[in-house]
Design a protein around this motif. Structure first.
Motif, PDB file in Angstrom:
ATOM      1  N   PHE A  12       3.977   1.468  -1.447  1.00  0.00           N
ATOM      2  CA  PHE A  12       3.362   0.541  -0.221  1.00  0.00           C
ATOM      3  C   PHE A  12       4.430   0.041   0.766  1.00  0.00           C
ATOM      4  N   TYR A  13       4.421   0.301   2.018  1.00  0.00           N
ATOM      5  CA  TYR A  13       5.378  -0.117   3.142  1.00  0.00           C
ATOM      6  C   TYR A  13       4.707  -0.886   3.932  1.00  0.00           C
ATOM      7  N   PHE A  14       5.319  -2.079   4.577  1.00  0.00           N
ATOM      8  CA  PHE A  14       4.639  -3.139   5.369  1.00  0.00           C
ATOM      9  C   PHE A  14       5.414  -3.567   6.423  1.00  0.00           C
ATOM     10  N   GLU A  15       5.033  -3.894   7.476  1.00  0.00           N
ATOM     11  CA  GLU A  15       5.613  -4.534   8.541  1.00  0.00           C
ATOM     12  C   GLU A  15       4.760  -5.684   8.733  1.00  0.00           C
ATOM     13  N   ALA A  16       5.153  -6.942   8.803  1.00  0.00           N
ATOM     14  CA  ALA A  16       4.157  -8.035   9.008  1.00  0.00           C
ATOM     15  C   ALA A  16       4.791  -9.014  10.153  1.00  0.00           C
TER      16      ALA A  16
END
Length: 100
Positions: A12-16
């Motif tokens: 899982f890759y996230f930009e927050a």
């Protein structure tokens, strides 16, 4: 950031954003790292407002529904903006190639 869920063999890759809400998310499945999600919160909201939410969800998936601060059992690895952009771009090209 990124994290691995071994039960599903998925990265899982996230930009927050500053409050910890996921604004872009990529999921890569299995040893081949096949993209199964490459969702953007602003795009998702636009699709919802336009009445095309099912079409968007079926093609790109959705982002996490809770802010990062409320997640339990995750030990994410930090990523640079450039690292995320590389994964994002590759996943989007595979999920939604531009017409030739």
């Amino acid at each position: 950031m990124r994290c691995y869920w071994d039960e599903e063999d998925t990265w899982f890759y996230f930009e927050a954003d500053a409050e910890g809400w996921v604004i872009r998310q990529v999921e890569l499945k299995g040893p081949e790292l096949i993209p199964i999600t490459a969702a953007s919160l602003p795009e998702w909201q636009g699709a919802r407002d336009a009445g095309r939410l099912n079409e968007y969800d079926n093609r790109f998936g959705i982002t996490a529904e809770l802010p990062v601060s409320e997640w339990e059992g995750h030990d994410p690895d930090p990523l640079t903006f450039e690292e995320f952009e590389e994964v994002w771009g590759s996943a989007r090209r595979r999920i939604a190639p531009r017409p030739g």
